[in-house]
Motif scaffolding. Structure first.
Motif, PDB file in Angstrom:
ATOM      1  N   ALA A 285       0.880  -1.176   0.000  1.00  0.00           N
ATOM      2  CA  ALA A 285       0.000   0.000   0.000  1.00  0.00           C
ATOM      3  C   ALA A 285       0.909   1.215   0.000  1.00  0.00           C
ATOM      4  N   ALA A 286       0.786   2.061  -1.009  1.00  0.00           N
ATOM      5  CA  ALA A 286       1.627   3.257  -1.058  1.00  0.00           C
ATOM      6  C   ALA A 286       1.270   4.152   0.121  1.00  0.00           C
ATOM      7  N   PRO A 287       2.279   4.662   0.845  1.00  0.00           N
ATOM      8  CA  PRO A 287       1.965   5.501   2.002  1.00  0.00           C
ATOM      9  C   PRO A 287       1.255   6.762   1.537  1.00  0.00           C
ATOM     10  N   SER A 288       0.219   7.095   2.222  1.00  0.00           N
ATOM     11  CA  SER A 288      -0.579   8.217   1.757  1.00  0.00           C
ATOM     12  C   SER A 288      -1.024   9.071   2.931  1.00  0.00           C
ATOM     13  N   ALA A 289      -1.576  10.204   2.577  1.00  0.00           N
ATOM     14  CA  ALA A 289      -2.130  11.082   3.591  1.00  0.00           C
ATOM     15  C   ALA A 289      -3.534  10.580   3.959  1.00  0.00           C
ATOM     16  N   SER A 290      -4.097  11.167   5.021  1.00  0.00           N
ATOM     17  CA  SER A 290      -5.400  10.709   5.501  1.00  0.00           C
ATOM     18  C   SER A 290      -6.522  11.151   4.568  1.00  0.00           C
TER      19      SER A 290
END
Lengths: 542, 542
Positions: free
Chosen positions: A151-156
């Protein structure tokens, strides 16, 4: 295998220590002056060699004496570096000699490192690089592409809810004329304020450099409580006052203290965008309530059908339309809030500057024990960069939330708080407010006269009786956002009324024009230009 | 009914105007000086009479001339007050004369008002009350009891999650010896700092009083980026720096930017209570991960079974146990975080003060594009009341969250930020750090020697290599909280290790002893006393 055989076998299989010096493409920088010490350079190079896989896991390091000779540095330097690498876990002691630890390295990192090494060796003759830690950092492999983690790290998701708002001014730019919500920056008594702050700092003791009371300096809380009792009719004492980072933190704090995720919050529509952002940044269900010229309108049945935990209102001077919430609606709101266990957030942001009539007393003080949390700020009465706001908590809520407040707040900014307490108690603040009232009244008059002269009289001017802004309603055929964008390019900063709407209606179309920081003398020509911009949208200006 | 008949009937039924003057128990205060103007007094009295029901809805007000004569004030005063009451909606115009508006008044309020009026009339002869607005406020009815609204207004469930923590010092008290996390307040170069701030303020322009860049002053962001690159090996430029209200706001911001409600967050256990509070104040699911002498321990299978959105670590000097997160564990953590789309929050709170060996480079800089948000603070390198912290956002995150940051942050405190930028660039900050390193090393040495002398050697001393505190583990038979409470009564402020635990184990028992703000000369006698307190818990001290 017997111990001796094992030992012999290890010796036989041991390839010998790595030729560490050969891993370095350039000599260490031995010059004196601003460069890193030899120790720091060597530490950095060895770490990077390990991280890039050039010194692989299990590789044996040379004895400190050997490496010292190879690099022409002192043995002590190498020993210290080895100790540090061991302390950080990069290398581990071993009977036959210190070895590089087993580390999880990304295989692509090693590949890239190999490619980079090849490139560096070919450039070696050209340049003898001065190595600093920053340079070493930049020599490490470029970001690896093509890897798709689970899962690509992402913002909320919350981040996506927060809309972009155009900002007319940043950092070191002066605010443009007509930006709403900005008080006069040039007429603020800067030297008096500076001298007050200087005196506070000179008289400060070491303990004043500590965190202080999370709720704020007692002297300021006292001064605020007294000022509010006298000038706004707020029922409070110092123990109910909480100092915050502007009204913005006050609103965020109210959400944390008073709501749980999924709770319903009602706010005025059109309404203050800062409040909208604060609510959207939380996890409440925000519901828009229309505003008419008596203030917020709550449809029959809404209380029962969609009971709110919080109702956010600006009753003294609705922002941005300027309506005063009538006494009847105030008392209705209080009665219903009492019945449903709802908290009312009263944001009293610019009530000190009433241009017609007496200041409207706060809702909070109309009846005893109103379920009202009163929010205020010094951004407009002092200056925005001060970032000083406050809440007045009802007494039982103050008691219930005391521990939580201690955990959520950290105090600080004590000199500014003490200086402001002084400024208020000495009467400087009241004198300043008096001067500002006269100034804003003068600017507001100039603005209304210029509007009367240059704008179509069909465009109603509202909210002019108070504060630092008024609103001009425009015919829906004129797109306020387009007008505002053009005005911005011409160096003027009014805001589009439609940008204040949560659930925009055709009538939410107009210009919100600030006059707090705009010279009265400039207003006529600026308004003339603004009217011309409006006219070029279609309808002919007056 | 014909119009004339209706009119006649109204005249016939009209009871005539209220005798308003008779409602007032005392004359208006006509004296000059500090009291409220007649206009303000009359406005307040009429409002309260209406709110208390003494001037009921529909009641007709006397003509302004009449009331003016009755009260011996000018007609102009009464007219202005009537205009204000109308503007606020308390009274409404009517063909036969102005009337009190229909307002929702609590019936109990009216009953209480009647009772109070009776009491006042009986006291009338005794005292002629000087009336101020505050007095009028206090004359209104006491809170009504016995009413049970549908739901009593309450604080959020979140408030109940935030535990009370004892605070050794408040507001104007000096911090006690041994409080962890407090830098030296007496040795801070207060006059240099003050002069820097004064110069910044003298040179400031009016525009510097405006909000400024929400992310912070560019000059300070540049200075921080440069300092971190050189001293901590952090990979960043100024555009990735976000200035916050201390590390506390930095953590809260990370939660808002990076997590959604219900997301899992891992943190070290025992761990920093400020982080625990920040996470508890949000709506994430906090999961405790144990710590050993190599740092955070993540059990096999935890990543897959309980994938976190965020992992909060203090890798340079675990707070409070002091372990350094080994290189192997750092790289594992980074690799797993990359795979699972997790963000690592690296809190580097006191890494400038390493007493043994070189400062440990930041995790953030170990590899390119690490999924690490680096959090720092100036609370320990400058002073706590400055409330200045920062985040370093990875570049793609900085881009993704730019708009949200503009909405969530408000800038401000510009003079302090400019002063700090100056302090850093001029080298004052580096010189100050050098002096403080020597001071803290000296104090830490005195502390370790005193512990060796007075405490049982079985009590391991850990975390002493860095920072402003160390930890002494105690035998589980000794309750650290009891010891700490006793120490507090004797004027010392160490903290109980068990209070740092999220999920306390028997081994989480000990004293966290700060030495940043405690004179080396005092340490031996204080530690002797502390040892005595420990001894009285059961086991004999050395």
């Amino acid at each position: 295998m017997p111990a001796s055989a094992k030992h012999a076998s290890e010796i036989h299989n041991d390839p010998g220590p790595e030729n560490v010096a050969a891993l370095f493409d350039s000599p260490l920088n031995t010059g004196t002056g601003r460069g890193l010490s030899l120790q720091k350079q060597l530490l950095a190079r060895l770490k990077h060699a390990i991280l890039e896989g050039r010194l692989p896991a299990g590789a044996r390091l040379p004895a400190s004496r050997t490496l010292a000779e190879d690099l022409a540095v002192s043995r002590n330097t190498v020993s210290i570096v080895y100790d540090q690498l061991a302390a950080e876990g990069f290398i581990v002691p071993h009977r036959l000699g210190t070895r590089v630890a087993q580390l999880s390295l990304d295989p692509r990192v090693a590949e890239e490192a190999a490619r980079q090494s090849a490139r560096r060796r070919s450039a070696e003759d050209a340049v003898v690089a001065k190595t600093t830690s920053a340079d070493v950092a930049h020599q490490t492999p470029e970001p690896h592409v093509g890897d798709s983690p689970a899962a690509a790290p992402s913002a909320s998701r919350r981040v996506q809810r927060l809309p972009a708002t155009s900002h007319a001014a940043r950092a070191n730019e002066s605010p443009l004329p007509f930006v709403p919500g900005v008080p006069s920056l040039t007429r603020f008594p800067a030297s008096t304020w500076r001298r007050t702050l200087e005196r506070v700092m000179r008289e400060a003791q070491p303990r004043h450099y500590h965190y202080g009371d999370p709720l704020g300096e007692p002297a300021l809380r006292e001064a605020i409580a007294e000022h509010l009792r006298i000038s706004r009719g707020v029922r409070c004492d110092a123990s109910q006052v909480v100092i915050t980072e502007g009204a913005h933190e006050a609103l965020i704090l109210c959400v944390r203290l008073l709501t749980d995720p999924g709770d319903t919050v009602w706010m005025e529509d059109p309404g203050y965008r800062g409040a909208k952002a604060a609510f959207h940044a939380s996890d409440v269900r925000l519901q828009a309530m229309r505003v008419d010229d008596e203030g917020i309108v709550i449809p029959p049945g809404a209380w029962a059908a969609s009971t709110p935990r919080l109702v956010y209102v600006t009753p003294s001077h609705q922002y941005p339309l300027g309506s005063v919430l009538s006494a009847s609606r105030r008392l209705d709101l209080i009665a219903q809030a009492r019945h449903y266990g709802t908290w009312i957030l009263e944001d009293d942001y610019d009530s000190e500057f009433r241009h017609q009539g007496e200041p409207i007393a706060a809702m909070q003080g109309m009846v005893p024990d109103a379920p009202v949390v009163y929010v205020g700020t010094f951004s407009k009465t002092m200056f925005p960069a001060l970032r000083l706001g406050f809440l007045i908590l009802p007494t039982q809520l103050a008691a219930q939330t005391r521990d939580a407040l201690d955990e959520l707040l950290r105090g600080g900014h004590r000199f500014e708080q003490l200086a402001l307490a002084d400024f208020i108690r000495s009467g400087q603040f009241a004198r300043h407010l008096g001067r500002m009232r006269r100034l804003y009244r003068e600017r507001q008059t100039a603005l209304r006269e210029a509007l009367a002269e240059h704008f179509d009289p069909a465009y109603a001017v509202i909210g002019e009786r108070c504060g630092l802004h008024l609103t001009v309603r425009l015919d829906p055929a004129f797109h306020d956002k387009t007008i505002v964008a053009t005005a911005l390019r011409e160096g003027m900063g009014p805001r589009a009324l439609s940008s204040f709407a949560l659930d925009p209606q055709p009538a939410d179309n107009g210009l919100v024009i600030g006059y707090g920081d705009t010279d009265a003398a400039r207003i006529p020509s600026l308004i003339k230009r603004l009217a011309a911009i409006v006219a070029t949208q279609g309808k002919v200006g007056r």
